[in-house]
Design a protein around this motif. Structure first.
Motif, short mmCIF file in Angstrom:
data_model
loop_
_atom_site.label_atom_id
_atom_site.label_comp_id
_atom_site.label_asym_id
_atom_site.label_seq_id
_atom_site.Cartn_x
_atom_site.Cartn_y
_atom_site.Cartn_z
N PRO A 257 -6.97 -9.39 8.10
CA PRO A 257 -6.60 -9.70 6.88
C PRO A 257 -7.09 -11.30 6.30
O PRO A 257 -6.77 -11.90 6.96
N ASN A 258 -7.54 -11.33 5.18
CA ASN A 258 -7.17 -10.56 3.81
C ASN A 258 -8.24 -9.23 3.76
O ASN A 258 -8.30 -8.78 2.72
N ASN A 259 -8.76 -9.11 4.65
CA ASN A 259 -9.71 -7.87 4.98
C ASN A 259 -9.00 -6.49 5.39
O ASN A 259 -8.07 -6.58 6.06
N GLY A 294 -6.01 8.94 7.78
CA GLY A 294 -6.43 7.76 6.74
C GLY A 294 -5.17 7.70 5.69
O GLY A 294 -4.92 6.53 5.42
N ARG A 295 -4.62 8.49 5.37
CA ARG A 295 -3.46 8.61 4.30
C ARG A 295 -2.40 7.66 4.88
O ARG A 295 -1.90 6.64 4.31
N LEU A 296 -2.15 7.93 6.16
CA LEU A 296 -1.08 6.89 7.03
C LEU A 296 -1.54 5.40 6.92
O LEU A 296 -0.93 4.55 6.59
N ALA A 297 -2.86 5.20 7.23
CA ALA A 297 -3.36 4.09 7.51
C ALA A 297 -3.50 3.28 6.39
O ALA A 297 -3.03 2.05 6.17
N TYR A 298 -3.83 3.93 5.03
CA TYR A 298 -3.92 3.27 3.87
C TYR A 298 -2.54 2.84 3.33
O TYR A 298 -2.39 1.92 2.58
N ARG A 299 -1.60 3.84 3.65
CA ARG A 299 -0.33 3.14 3.42
C ARG A 299 0.32 2.13 3.98
O ARG A 299 0.94 1.16 3.13
N ASP A 300 -0.20 1.73 5.26
CA ASP A 300 -0.09 0.37 5.78
C ASP A 300 -0.74 -0.62 5.03
O ASP A 300 -0.27 -1.60 5.02
N ALA A 306 -2.92 -8.75 3.10
CA ALA A 306 -3.04 -9.70 2.29
C ALA A 306 -3.58 -11.03 2.90
O ALA A 306 -3.90 -10.92 4.04
N ASP A 307 -3.44 -12.18 2.25
CA ASP A 307 -4.20 -13.39 2.64
C ASP A 307 -3.28 -14.03 3.82
O ASP A 307 -2.25 -14.51 3.28
N PRO A 314 2.07 -8.51 9.61
CA PRO A 314 2.36 -8.05 11.01
C PRO A 314 0.94 -7.32 11.78
O PRO A 314 1.32 -6.18 12.29
N THR A 315 -0.14 -8.04 12.04
CA THR A 315 -1.25 -7.55 12.55
C THR A 315 -1.05 -6.89 13.94
O THR A 315 -1.55 -5.73 13.97
#
Length: 528
Positions: A257-259, A294-300, A306-307, A314-315
């Protein structure tokens, strides 16, 4: 091996070098750079510069880039974050006080300071054999003398006519005779050529100081932007530590992140608990599991990414096996979930570049201005198309991706790298805005679970879940579409292809390279 009676292309196989890009002129320019003594990093910057001219809807020097690099193909994978930041004056209080309920998708307030040129110059200084002057030669020639507009470029260009008409400089440069160029037309960009010459002579300062930065800052200020010359002079990318996970015996590396690269790793962690290889690669069950993961991962992603220079992300916790186990437990192979927030994901136009040279330096390089023609603003004297990455920020002060001074937005473009036993195995990437984590996972599982070669893995039909609709490309078998509907998905035919991509597989035992380029774009893989 593919069926040679069906449409398609074979992967490209060589021993010394390989280049894969989304445009033939960029691929050829990178090969010329390699033949002239440059290495993979020189070739990648050269290709990106050419694409900044010949794919103006997708990328440019007014955008950002991210890079994963494995020198000599061995050891540590290096990561460079070349994404720009919000202006120093861009506070959430300013936006809320001025009546904004979200950051605009287009216009001056969507523009973050471009990070690409800073990144190109730094990467060449640290890892290239040649300078920025050599890397920009082909791009300058195409901008000055003209280039032929390719078919996918023309299609994307034609869909941005109304946006381009709203900016005088954009309309003048990119709508010659009042219309978008058609396939086979010649197009020139003399203002951009002059800007590239300044950068060629002055390096990084040619963009972030002097007349180029002054024109861009003045242009944005006249449109209400908060950008200053100081914002440009202080722009600087940085090396970061990649994030990674292990899948099917390979280490998969992404930008932190931010990626949004972490999203693909979350998906892989979820899918690692299923026996995908036992399923039909084009069947409903495989595609359903991919979508639900994907739906679960995108929710996270939307909760946390963020930056991390400004907020805590919490990577480590997100990549823990027990987190994947908890999420996976709610996936029903027979039924779509109904209690997740709606995913509404941005589209994006991007270029991705994969290069391996004879020393096995492996580069995974991505560059973009986000939406087609970015913010829709073109700096009139410089010809620079300005990105609209700022539109990814939130205006909720409680959200980690809330806009703040000199903050980077959550970013969609994500290069990938596969390694094994300390060796680079595959620099790869899949373009397409919010689709990219899906694309990375689809490509990787096609290869690592189903044994496809890189070209077959890119060719394979795709699905993507967005706004509660599962968009299936036309090549998805009808039986799979019906099976997805029986599982509760609302399936519609995708209005356009999902993304594009490139990849190069390194076989260290045989000493060979296998390259591939996505047929959804105009490009190709070539080597020698």
């Amino acid at each position: 091996m593919r069926d040679f009676q069906l449409p398609g292309r074979s992967p490209v196989r060589t021993t010394e070098t390989m280049v894969a890009t989304s445009h033939p002129l960029a691929t050829c320019a990178a090969l010329d750079m390699l033949r002239s003594g440059g290495n993979a990093m020189d070739a990648a910057v050269c290709a990106a510069a050419v694409q900044a001219v010949v794919e103006p809807q997708s990328t440019g020097i007014g955008g950002d880039c991210f890079v994963l690099y494995c020198p000599d193909g061995r050891g540590e994978v290096l990561a460079f974050n070349g994404s720009g930041r919000a202006p120093a004056a861009a506070t959430v209080d300013w936006y809320l006080a001025n009546g904004f309920d979200q950051v605009p998708a287009y216009g001056a307030h969507s523009v973050t300071i471009p990070g690409a040129i800073d990144a190109w110059c730094r990467l060449l200084e640290d890892h290239g054999r040649k300078g920025i002057d050599a890397a920009l030669v082909p791009a300058i020639r195409y901008a000055e003398q003209g280039y032929v507009v390719h078919d996918r470029v023309a299609l994307d260009w034609s869909e941005s006519v109304e946006l381009l008409r709203q900016d005088r400089a954009a309309a003048r440069i990119f709508l010659p005779d009042g219309a978008a160029p058609r396939p086979g037309d010649l197009h020139v960009q003399p203002e951009l050529a002059a800007t590239l010459r300044i950068i060629s002579e002055r390096g990084r300062d040619g963009f972030y100081a002097g007349p180029v930065a002054e024109d861009v800052a003045f242009c944005l200020g006249a449109l209400g932007g908060l950008h200053t010359l100081e914002d440009f002079t202080e722009t600087k990318g940085n090396y970061v530590t990649p994030v990674s996970t292990r899948y099917q015996g390979y280490d998969i590396h992404q930008m932190p992140p931010n990626n949004q690269g972490l999203t693909a790793l979350l998906m892989l962690n979820l899918l690692s608990g299923f026996e995908l290889g036992a399923l039909d690669p084009l069947g409903a069950e495989r595609l359903h599991l991919e979508v639900e993961a994907g739906r679960l991962a995108y929710r996270d992603r939307d909760r946390f990414i963020a930056d991390q220079d400004q907020v805590a992300v919490p990577t480590g916790d997100l990549l823990l096996a027990r987190h994947a186990d908890q999420l996976r437990a709610v996936i029903d192979p027979a039924c779509a979930m109904t209690d997740l927030p709606q995913m509404v994901l941005p589209t994006g136009d991007t270029v991705y570049i994969s290069i391996v040279d004879r020393d096995r330096n492996a580069v995974s390089f991505i560059n973009s201005t986000f939406h087609s023609f970015g913010s829709g603003i073109v700096s009139p004297k410089t010809g620079v198309v300005l990105q609209n990455r700022g539109s990814s920020f939130k205006l909720d002060p409680r959200h980690p991706n809330c806009i703040a001074p000199r903050k980077r937005p959550m970013h969609t473009i994500m290069p990938g790298m596969v390694t094994r036993d300390g060796h680079a195995i595959m620099p790869f990437g899949v373009m397409g805005g919010g689709y990219q984590p899906f694309g990375h996972v689809h490509l990787l599982t096609n290869m690592l679970d189903f044994g496809m070669d890189p070209q077959a893995a890119l060719d394979a039909p795709r699905v993507f879940y967005d706004a509660n609709i599962l968009e299936a490309e036309r090549a998805v078998p009808s039986a799979a579409v019906e099976g997805l509907r029986k599982r509760g998905h609302r399936v519609e035919i995708a209005p356009e292809p999902h993304g594009g991509g490139q990849a190069i597989w390194i076989d260290w035992h045989k000493g060979t390279l296998t390259g591939a380029s996505d047929p959804r774009k105009d490009g190709c893989a070539l080597g020698y």
